[in-house]
Design a protein around this motif. Structure first.
Motif, PDB file in Angstrom:
ATOM      1  N   ARG A   1      39.832   5.231  63.168  1.00  0.00           N
ATOM      2  CA  ARG A   1      40.597   6.365  63.719  1.00  0.00           C
ATOM      3  C   ARG A   1      41.902   5.868  64.347  1.00  0.00           C
ATOM      4  NH1 ARG A   1      40.656   9.026  68.854  1.00  0.00           N
ATOM      5  NH2 ARG A   1      41.315  11.200  68.662  1.00  0.00           N
ATOM      6  N   LEU A   2      41.827   4.736  65.068  1.00  0.00           N
ATOM      7  CA  LEU A   2      43.036   4.177  65.679  1.00  0.00           C
ATOM      8  C   LEU A   2      44.068   3.848  64.614  1.00  0.00           C
ATOM      9  CD1 LEU A   2      44.612   3.037  68.097  1.00  0.00           C
ATOM     10  CD2 LEU A   2      43.379   0.880  67.769  1.00  0.00           C
ATOM     11  N   ASP A   3      43.622   3.281  63.496  1.00  0.00           N
ATOM     12  CA  ASP A   3      44.531   2.944  62.413  1.00  0.00           C
ATOM     13  C   ASP A   3      45.203   4.201  61.863  1.00  0.00           C
ATOM     14  OD1 ASP A   3      45.539   0.911  60.438  1.00  0.00           O
ATOM     15  OD2 ASP A   3      44.542   2.287  59.064  1.00  0.00           O
ATOM     16  N   LYS A   4      44.421   5.275  61.674  1.00  0.00           N
ATOM     17  CA  LYS A   4      44.972   6.531  61.192  1.00  0.00           C
ATOM     18  C   LYS A   4      45.940   7.145  62.192  1.00  0.00           C
ATOM     19  CE  LYS A   4      42.845   6.787  57.251  1.00  0.00           C
ATOM     20  NZ  LYS A   4      43.626   6.686  55.990  1.00  0.00           N
ATOM     21  N   MET A   5      45.593   7.069  63.483  1.00  0.00           N
ATOM     22  CA  MET A   5      46.462   7.628  64.522  1.00  0.00           C
ATOM     23  C   MET A   5      47.781   6.868  64.604  1.00  0.00           C
ATOM     24  SD  MET A   5      44.907  10.240  65.607  1.00  0.00           S
ATOM     25  CE  MET A   5      45.961  10.635  66.994  1.00  0.00           C
ATOM     26  N   LEU A   6      47.726   5.543  64.388  1.00  0.00           N
ATOM     27  CA  LEU A   6      48.963   4.749  64.385  1.00  0.00           C
ATOM     28  C   LEU A   6      49.870   5.197  63.248  1.00  0.00           C
ATOM     29  CD1 LEU A   6      50.708   2.390  65.356  1.00  0.00           C
ATOM     30  CD2 LEU A   6      49.367   0.881  63.868  1.00  0.00           C
ATOM     31  N   ALA A   7      49.294   5.391  62.060  1.00  0.00           N
ATOM     32  CA  ALA A   7      50.089   5.849  60.920  1.00  0.00           C
ATOM     33  C   ALA A   7      50.689   7.228  61.189  1.00  0.00           C
ATOM     34  CB  ALA A   7      49.216   5.885  59.666  1.00  0.00           C
ATOM     35  N   LYS A   8      49.920   8.110  61.819  1.00  0.00           N
ATOM     36  CA  LYS A   8      50.408   9.449  62.138  1.00  0.00           C
ATOM     37  C   LYS A   8      51.537   9.379  63.162  1.00  0.00           C
ATOM     38  CE  LYS A   8      48.892  13.988  63.810  1.00  0.00           C
ATOM     39  NZ  LYS A   8      47.742  14.769  64.325  1.00  0.00           N
ATOM     40  N   THR A   9      51.361   8.503  64.166  1.00  0.00           N
ATOM     41  CA  THR A   9      52.400   8.336  65.198  1.00  0.00           C
ATOM     42  C   THR A   9      53.695   7.830  64.582  1.00  0.00           C
ATOM     43  OG1 THR A   9      50.692   7.871  66.858  1.00  0.00           O
ATOM     44  CG2 THR A   9      52.955   7.188  67.374  1.00  0.00           C
ATOM     45  N   TYR A  10      53.585   6.835  63.694  1.00  0.00           N
ATOM     46  CA  TYR A  10      54.769   6.340  62.986  1.00  0.00           C
ATOM     47  C   TYR A  10      55.479   7.489  62.269  1.00  0.00           C
ATOM     48  CZ  TYR A  10      53.782   1.324  63.555  1.00  0.00           C
ATOM     49  OH  TYR A  10      53.602   0.071  64.058  1.00  0.00           O
ATOM     50  N   SER A  11      54.714   8.310  61.595  1.00  0.00           N
ATOM     51  CA  SER A  11      55.283   9.425  60.838  1.00  0.00           C
ATOM     52  C   SER A  11      55.996  10.413  61.756  1.00  0.00           C
ATOM     53  CB  SER A  11      54.177  10.135  60.060  1.00  0.00           C
ATOM     54  OG  SER A  11      54.679  11.254  59.368  1.00  0.00           O
ATOM     55  N   GLN A  12      55.394  10.714  62.912  1.00  0.00           N
ATOM     56  CA  GLN A  12      56.013  11.651  63.856  1.00  0.00           C
ATOM     57  C   GLN A  12      57.316  11.088  64.414  1.00  0.00           C
ATOM     58  OE1 GLN A  12      52.710  12.101  66.555  1.00  0.00           O
ATOM     59  NE2 GLN A  12      52.016  14.001  65.588  1.00  0.00           N
ATOM     60  N   ILE A  13      57.299   9.799  64.745  1.00  0.00           N
ATOM     61  CA  ILE A  13      58.522   9.158  65.264  1.00  0.00           C
ATOM     62  C   ILE A  13      59.623   9.210  64.214  1.00  0.00           C
ATOM     63  CG2 ILE A  13      59.525   6.962  66.015  1.00  0.00           C
ATOM     64  CD1 ILE A  13      56.796   6.287  67.256  1.00  0.00           C
ATOM     65  N   LEU A  14      59.251   8.908  62.967  1.00  0.00           N
ATOM     66  CA  LEU A  14      60.235   8.917  61.880  1.00  0.00           C
ATOM     67  C   LEU A  14      60.812  10.310  61.678  1.00  0.00           C
ATOM     68  CD1 LEU A  14      61.654   7.517  59.525  1.00  0.00           C
ATOM     69  CD2 LEU A  14      59.654   8.013  58.108  1.00  0.00           C
ATOM     70  N   GLN A  15      59.970  11.332  61.706  1.00  0.00           N
ATOM     71  CA  GLN A  15      60.444  12.703  61.514  1.00  0.00           C
ATOM     72  C   GLN A  15      61.406  13.113  62.623  1.00  0.00           C
ATOM     73  OE1 GLN A  15      57.053  15.294  61.106  1.00  0.00           O
ATOM     74  NE2 GLN A  15      56.295  14.251  59.264  1.00  0.00           N
ATOM     75  N   LYS A  16      61.050  12.773  63.858  1.00  0.00           N
ATOM     76  CA  LYS A  16      61.923  13.117  64.986  1.00  0.00           C
ATOM     77  C   LYS A  16      63.251  12.375  64.877  1.00  0.00           C
ATOM     78  CE  LYS A  16      63.211  14.706  68.994  1.00  0.00           C
ATOM     79  NZ  LYS A  16      63.689  16.105  69.123  1.00  0.00           N
TER      80      LYS A  16
END
Length: 493
Positions: free
Chosen positions: A239-254
């Motif tokens: 789950r942590l690995d998935k959350m890290l990938a999601k966080t990266y994606s959110q930062i990139l979008q912003k």
């Protein structure tokens, strides 16, 4: 006991190791082999992959650090490794023998000295018995060794390594003080008994096993407590690995949204600057058109006949009156040629356009004296010579670059780098936006970045003597220099 009893014990341990995964230390489950021939459970490799750089298409072996290239199918396409390989290794391992520790000929041992703790081959046993000092030692054949004596270590199965400091000596002791293996010779030099504590290899090894076992028990206890308190730690890690990938994606979008806003603002400011420049350019163009019309009227009035002038009267007056009206409505000033940009100090903001020149006193140059010289580029940037430095400033007074006088100004005739400036006594800017500096006894021409383009000496090339005082240049690059109250005009070099 059977002759193979000693080696059988070692083979049992070796076979056990060959059947265990080096990561989880349990029997292989769906083993896969890397390019380096090391094998691991598929699940262990999958967990290992999560901890390594995912951008890298390779997986790093945890034992030898060699990399194995992965295909698009990933770890599942690795060949099954351990069992087939291990069976071969086990078969080859049946030939494992106890080697002599008293010589370097790698002969098979037939006996063991219970006092020296060394395994001996047939020749070394004979030599051992010939030495008077060793005749009291007890030598026992391998086939007659008691069971408890057959639990030998890896060190005893191999040739004893030599001391690095004394290559002719075996490593036979362990220095507790320094925590290093030593030989007998070391105890007389760097590891003297009066200052260091020594023990035999066996005693050090047994103590080491005890300490490691205690640490293993504590570690296992901590792991068990953690597993009990976190039964889903494997899922949590996933789950942590998935959350890290999601966080990266959110930062990139912003970040992309903010970049898009800045680009849009950049586009808007450029369009505004272009519209202002076009509008002002039209006004300057009207002024040029007026001059052309006036020139044509004057030409007609001076060269045409009276008949031609009368025929052109109506058109000439109309054109002249139109230009008068245009000039009444135009706000044509030199200041309209200025257009600038002021950066914003706020994060995420670009800034605003500057439409008018606003000159403010800079406290750095508030106390201007006779040694300060100023010149301005066509872009409204300024060059100021003050206190042994040349500074280039933007239209709002912000420092762009600087150059410091290097040679001694009191010794102008000593050899020095021509790119250096000794003492700038006058400045001027020519039509090519090149900086002219009167650096006695020479005139030097620099780029905006203070790179020397050309220099000439007044006395030799201009045919004049005396001390230059002032410097100026016109739109044709004609240079004017004042020398001892006399003015000299020089063509551009």
């Amino acid at each position: 006991m059977a002759e193979g009893g000693v080696t059988d014990l070692v083979l049992d341990e070796t076979q056990k190791e060959l059947q265990e995964c080096p990561i989880c230390y349990t029997e292989y489950n769906d083993p896969r082999m890397l390019d380096c021939s090391h094998s691991f459970c598929l699940k262990c490799l999958q967990e290992l992959r999560l901890t390594q750089n995912k951008d890298n298409k390779n997986i790093v072996c945890p034992l030898c650090r060699k990399e194995t290239a992965l295909t698009e199918a990933g770890l599942d396409m690795l060949p099954g490794g351990s069992k087939d390989v291990n069976q071969q290794e086990q078969t080859e391992g049946q030939g494992l023998k106890v080697m002599c520790q008293a010589c370097d000929e790698e002969n098979e041992a037939i006996s063991r000295c219970m006092d020296c703790k060394h395994y001996l081959c047939q020749e070394c046993q004979k030599a051992h018995n010939r030495l008077a000092s060793l005749r009291t030692h007890k030598i026992v054949a391998l086939t007659e060794l008691p069971v408890e004596s057959q639990e030998i270590t890896d060190t005893e199965l191999k040739i004893v390594p030599k001391c690095r400091e004394h290559p002719d000596q075996d490593l036979c002791l362990y220095c507790n003080s320094c925590e290093v293996l030593i030989c007998n010779e070391c105890t007389n030099i760097d590891h003297k008994e009066s200052m260091h504590s020594h023990v035999s290899i066996d005693e050090a090894f047994n103590k080491c096993k005890q300490e490691v076992n205690e640490s293993v028990s504590k570690t296992e206890e901590c792991i068990q407590k953690f597993v009990s308190a976190n039964p889903s730690s494997g899922q949590s890690r996933y789950r942590l690995d998935k959350m890290l990938a999601k966080t990266y994606s959110q930062i990139l979008q912003k970040a992309e949204k903010e970049i898009a806003k800045i680009r849009e603002k950049e586009k808007q400011l450029k369009m505004e600057a272009r519209d202002i420049a076009i509008k002002r350019d039209k006004q300057f163009a009207y002024a040029i058109t007026s001059e052309k019309i006036l020139g044509k009227v004057n030409e007609v009035m001076t060269t045409a006949t009276c008949y031609e002038i009368l025929e052109s009267k109506k058109k000439m007056l109309r054109d002249l009156n139109e230009q008068v009206e245009v000039h009444k409505s135009l706000d044509i000033k030199h200041g309209k040629s200025f257009l600038g940009f002021k950066e914003s100090e706020e994060d995420g903001q670009l800034g605003t356009l500057l439409l008018e020149e606003k000159w403010e006193r800079d406290e750095t140059f508030a106390s201007v004296n006779n040694s300060t010289h100023i010149a301005a580029y066509s872009t409204s940037e300024m060059v100021v010579a003050h206190n042994g430095k040349l500074r280039t400033l933007d239209p709002v007074g912000k420092l762009i670059s600087a150059k410091t006088n290097k040679p001694d100004p009191d010794k102008p005739n000593e050899p020095h780098d021509p790119n250096d400036i000794q003492k700038a006594t006058a400045l001027a800017i020519n039509k090519d936006d090149q900086l002219l500096i009167l650096d006695n006894p020479a005139v030097k021409i620099f780029t905006k970045e203070y790179q020397l383009l050309h220099q000439f000496l007044l006395g030799k090339e201009a045919g004049m003597d005396g001390t230059p005082m002032c410097l100026a240049v016109d739109s044709s690059n004609l240079i004017a220099i004042s020398v001892d109250a006399a003015l000299r005009l020089l063509s551009a070099p």
